[in-house]
Design an enzyme around this catalytic site. Structure first.
Site, mmCIF file in Angstrom:
data_model
loop_
_atom_site.group_PDB
_atom_site.id
_atom_site.type_symbol
_atom_site.label_atom_id
_atom_site.label_comp_id
_atom_site.label_asym_id
_atom_site.label_seq_id
_atom_site.Cartn_x
_atom_site.Cartn_y
_atom_site.Cartn_z
ATOM 1 N N LYS A 22 56.050 -9.009 14.201
ATOM 2 C CA LYS A 22 55.970 -8.861 12.740
ATOM 3 C C LYS A 22 55.350 -7.514 12.373
ATOM 4 O O LYS A 22 55.880 -6.756 11.561
ATOM 5 C CB LYS A 22 55.121 -9.972 12.132
ATOM 6 C CG LYS A 22 54.719 -9.728 10.670
ATOM 7 C CD LYS A 22 53.850 -10.826 10.127
ATOM 8 C CE LYS A 22 52.414 -10.719 10.456
ATOM 9 N NZ LYS A 22 51.630 -9.817 9.604
ATOM 10 N N ASN A 23 54.209 -7.194 12.999
ATOM 11 C CA ASN A 23 53.471 -5.992 12.587
ATOM 12 C C ASN A 23 54.112 -4.696 13.054
ATOM 13 O O ASN A 23 53.742 -3.621 12.602
ATOM 14 C CB ASN A 23 52.016 -6.109 13.046
ATOM 15 C CG ASN A 23 51.298 -7.169 12.229
ATOM 16 O OD1 ASN A 23 51.801 -7.623 11.203
ATOM 17 N ND2 ASN A 23 50.133 -7.581 12.694
ATOM 18 N N CYS A 118 42.240 -9.511 -0.585
ATOM 19 C CA CYS A 118 42.900 -10.305 0.458
ATOM 20 C C CYS A 118 41.895 -11.320 0.985
ATOM 21 O O CYS A 118 40.698 -11.045 0.994
ATOM 22 C CB CYS A 118 43.359 -9.377 1.582
ATOM 23 S SG CYS A 118 43.858 -10.243 3.078
ATOM 24 N N ARG A 123 39.891 -4.603 2.210
ATOM 25 C CA ARG A 123 41.028 -3.826 2.738
ATOM 26 C C ARG A 123 41.430 -2.670 1.821
ATOM 27 O O ARG A 123 42.561 -2.618 1.330
ATOM 28 C CB ARG A 123 42.197 -4.732 3.059
ATOM 29 C CG ARG A 123 41.824 -5.850 4.016
ATOM 30 C CD ARG A 123 42.959 -6.770 4.363
ATOM 31 N NE ARG A 123 43.914 -6.159 5.286
ATOM 32 C CZ ARG A 123 44.983 -6.809 5.767
ATOM 33 N NH1 ARG A 123 45.216 -8.051 5.393
ATOM 34 N NH2 ARG A 123 45.789 -6.228 6.611
ATOM 35 N N ASP A 308 43.441 -10.440 15.340
ATOM 36 C CA ASP A 308 44.479 -11.409 14.971
ATOM 37 C C ASP A 308 44.563 -12.588 15.940
ATOM 38 O O ASP A 308 45.364 -13.504 15.726
ATOM 39 C CB ASP A 308 45.838 -10.713 14.880
ATOM 40 C CG ASP A 308 45.890 -9.700 13.752
ATOM 41 O OD1 ASP A 308 46.813 -8.865 13.742
ATOM 42 O OD2 ASP A 308 44.995 -9.722 12.895
ATOM 43 N N ARG A 400 54.719 -16.763 7.265
ATOM 44 C CA ARG A 400 54.679 -15.300 7.170
ATOM 45 C C ARG A 400 54.709 -14.632 8.540
ATOM 46 O O ARG A 400 55.135 -13.490 8.671
ATOM 47 C CB ARG A 400 53.410 -14.853 6.427
ATOM 48 C CG ARG A 400 53.315 -15.354 5.007
ATOM 49 C CD ARG A 400 52.142 -14.716 4.307
ATOM 50 N NE ARG A 400 52.272 -13.247 4.371
ATOM 51 C CZ ARG A 400 51.402 -12.438 3.758
ATOM 52 N NH1 ARG A 400 50.378 -12.952 3.097
ATOM 53 N NH2 ARG A 400 51.536 -11.127 3.846
HETATM 54 C C1 EPZ Z 1 47.082 -4.303 10.511
HETATM 55 O O1 EPZ Z 1 46.516 -4.351 9.203
HETATM 56 C C2 EPZ Z 1 47.771 -5.650 10.720
HETATM 57 N N1 EPZ Z 1 48.784 -5.829 9.699
HETATM 58 C C3 EPZ Z 1 46.737 -6.768 10.623
HETATM 59 O O2 EPZ Z 1 47.397 -7.996 10.943
HETATM 60 C C4 EPZ Z 1 45.665 -6.551 11.673
HETATM 61 O O3 EPZ Z 1 44.662 -7.522 11.526
HETATM 62 C C5 EPZ Z 1 45.035 -5.152 11.479
HETATM 63 O O4 EPZ Z 1 46.057 -4.133 11.520
HETATM 64 C C6 EPZ Z 1 44.013 -4.826 12.557
HETATM 65 O O5 EPZ Z 1 44.575 -4.920 13.814
HETATM 66 C C7 EPZ Z 1 49.983 -5.192 9.840
HETATM 67 O O6 EPZ Z 1 50.236 -4.445 10.766
HETATM 68 C C8 EPZ Z 1 50.996 -5.445 8.773
HETATM 69 P P1 EPZ Z 1 43.627 -1.582 9.405
HETATM 70 P P2 EPZ Z 1 45.956 -3.024 8.499
HETATM 71 O O7 EPZ Z 1 44.073 -0.545 8.459
HETATM 72 O O8 EPZ Z 1 46.844 -1.881 8.818
HETATM 73 C C9 EPZ Z 1 39.550 -1.032 6.982
HETATM 74 C C10 EPZ Z 1 48.028 -10.251 10.691
HETATM 75 O O9 EPZ Z 1 47.362 -11.289 10.823
HETATM 76 N N2 EPZ Z 1 40.277 0.059 6.264
HETATM 77 O O10 EPZ Z 1 43.551 -1.225 10.842
HETATM 78 O O11 EPZ Z 1 45.706 -3.333 7.072
HETATM 79 C C11 EPZ Z 1 40.101 -2.400 6.575
HETATM 80 O O12 EPZ Z 1 39.520 -2.851 5.387
HETATM 81 C C12 EPZ Z 1 47.446 -9.032 9.947
HETATM 82 O O13 EPZ Z 1 49.167 -10.089 11.160
HETATM 83 C C13 EPZ Z 1 39.584 0.844 5.355
HETATM 84 O O14 EPZ Z 1 38.382 0.668 5.159
HETATM 85 O O15 EPZ Z 1 44.562 -2.881 9.266
HETATM 86 C C14 EPZ Z 1 39.743 -3.256 7.766
HETATM 87 O O16 EPZ Z 1 38.443 -3.715 7.660
HETATM 88 C C15 EPZ Z 1 46.151 -9.340 9.269
HETATM 89 N N3 EPZ Z 1 40.268 1.815 4.696
HETATM 90 C C16 EPZ Z 1 39.874 -2.279 8.928
HETATM 91 O O17 EPZ Z 1 39.813 -0.958 8.373
HETATM 92 C C17 EPZ Z 1 41.615 2.047 4.892
HETATM 93 O O18 EPZ Z 1 42.196 2.943 4.243
HETATM 94 C C18 EPZ Z 1 41.181 -2.439 9.718
HETATM 95 O O19 EPZ Z 1 42.243 -2.186 8.869
HETATM 96 C C19 EPZ Z 1 42.294 1.240 5.822
HETATM 97 C C20 EPZ Z 1 41.610 0.238 6.500
#
Ligand code: EPZ
Length: 422
Positions: A22-23, A118, A123, A308, A400
């Site tokens: 998915k991701n 969320c 996020r 995850d 999802r």
């Molecule tokens: C991806 O989300 C995945 N989603 C998530 O999977 C997964 O949990 C996550 O990566 C971490 O591995 C998809 O790929 C669609 P991040 P993403 O940006 O890209 C903070 C699932 O269950 N952050 O690495 O949103 C954020 O708040 C989902 O399939 C900022 O502060 O994750 C979080 O605490 C859930 N500022 C951390 O970094 C930003 O601009 C990780 O977020 C971006 C992120």
């Protein structure tokens, strides 16, 4: 609305096929916006999130056809008609924000709704914005929408991420493929989905090196061409089903499973007394006798233990011998499954980002509620080993990210069915 009814029972045996990720698919689909030529994805998962991304791309004027029972996505962005990603679609799925970088690079402008809150955390998108501004974009927030423009095109830059964000790395990497000059993303995310995206972009003519390491270098090109790409295996679906025989006993082969996608996770399974072996078709997981041992877990960016799989691992630790501590370091609110597992007789103490789980002999079936995607499947796993029936409601969360859960688990002997709520 549907629920899933699970009757706990004995060992599981057989094979479970693992779908495409998915991701990975959610970042590969927006890559079509970077080129006028067709992009075809094979091994695509059949999930509601993929349908949402399809709607989003179609709302921008892209053509997206789902073929071969949904496993092939034929896409073309030859005639884009809009650069606005509407709130009505974005609020359903945060990954919609992955159209920002590609649209900016291809069209010189993009208007993307901010996703909003969320269940698992705030996020924000500050790292995405920081990176795209470093490439020369002007971005302002107006009425809940990010208005981004780069009328003269984007320009390569060195961008150091304060956190190895998956989404920010993907957005910046896609945008940089069409920027003038060289971009270096430092402290980039190293997830397999990033490598899969880079592989696909290279097939489209992009010049990318270092994906999978903390430093990714992208040499901008004038245009990208069409390609066909096979979506990588879903390591989170893989890890989830590896836990089914771990929780219930038995032996299950995960078809298409790859050990390099789940290294840190397998180390924890091994420490807990679970056997994982490679086969010519994938991975085999077995738990013969005795209780699982308690192990501590800390979630980290790849190659660390994936956040995850934290909820699913907690379900296993609920009946482990001893006490385990799970530390969630990626998201600030990702223990919503703990009170639901407690309803099934688990002993869990949550303090901030730490959850202490004291293993019990056996869980007891109960009606429980899914709060997010990974929490929902952890409740199903717990139900597989519990005494009696567990009813998991709000399974739209599950749809999802997991295709054919009932078919896959009942195929290895689980007593599970989907029921329509009265
Ligand atoms: C991806 O989300 C995945 N989603 C998530 O999977 C997964 O949990 C996550 O990566 C971490 O591995 C998809 O790929 C669609 P991040 P993403 O940006 O890209 C903070 C699932 O269950 N952050 O690495 O949103 C954020 O708040 C989902 O399939 C900022 O502060 O994750 C979080 O605490 C859930 N500022 C951390 O970094 C930003 O601009 C990780 O977020 C971006 C992120």
């Amino acid at each position: 609305m549907d629920s899933i009814l699970v009757t706990g029972g004995g060992p599981l045996n057989g094979q479970i096929p693992i779908a495409g990720a998915k991701n990975a698919c959610l970042t590969l689909m927006p890559a079509t916006l970077l080129s006028e030529e067709p992009l075809t994805l094979t091994n695509a998962p059949r999930l509601s999130d993929i349908k949402t991304m399809t709607l989003l791309l179609q709302s921008l004027g892209a053509e997206v056809s789902s073929l071969q029972d949904g496993q092939v996505l034929a896409m073309s962005s030859h005639d884009l008609t809009s650069h606005v990603a509407d709130y009505d679609i974005v609020r359903k799925m945060r990954a919609s924000n992955l159209v920002l970088g590609p649209m900016l690079a291809r069209l010189g402008q993009a208007v993307v709704s901010l996703p909003g809150g969320c269940a698992i955390g705030a996020r924000p998108m500050d790292l995405h914005i920081h990176g795209l501004e470093a490439l020369g974009a002007e971005i302002e927030l107006k009425d809940g929408y990010l208005h981004a423009k780069a009328p003269k095109g984007l320009k390569g830059a060195v961008i150091k991420l304060s956190f190895a964000s998956v989404g920010a790395t993907e957005n910046i990497m896609m945008a940089a493929t069409l920027a003038k000059g060289t971009t270096v993303i430092k402290n980039a995310a190293r997830e397999p989905e990033i490598v899969d995206l880079a592989d696909c972009l290279r097939k489209m003519g992009a010049q990318i090196e270092g994906d999978g390491s903390p430093d990714i270098t992208i040499q901008g090109v004038d245009r990208l061409h069409g390609a066909t790409h096979q979506v990588v295996t879903d390591r989170i679906e893989l890890g989830t089903y590896m836990l089914a025989p771990a929780i219930c006993g038995g032996e299950v082969e995960l078809l298409g499973g790859r050990i390099d996608l789940v290294g840190a996770f397998c180390e924890k399974l091994d420490a807990a007394g679970i056997q994982v072996t490679e086969t010519d078709k994938g991975l085999k997981v077995s738990r013969r006798n005795g209780r699982v041992k308690a192990v501590d877990v800390v979630t980290e960016p790849f190659p660390g233990f994936p956040t995850d799989l934290q909820a699913q691992m907690m379900a296993l630790m609920c009946t482990a011998e001893g006490t385990s501590v799970l530390e969630e370091k990626i998201f600030e609110n990702r223990f919503m499954h703990a009170p639901e597992l407690t309803r099934m007789g688990a002993r869990i103490d949550v303090h901030g980002g730490h959850a202490t789980v004291t293993g019990v002999e056996r869980l007891k079936g109960a009606p429980v509620m899914a709060t997010d995607l990974r929490a929902s499947v952890s409740l199903i796993l717990a139900g597989l080993a519990a005494e009696g029936e567990t009813v998991v409601s709000r399974v739209y969360h599950l749809d999802r990210g997991y295709e054919h859960v009932v078919r896959k688990l009942s195929g290895v002997g689980a007593r599970i069915e989907r029921v329509r709520d009265q």
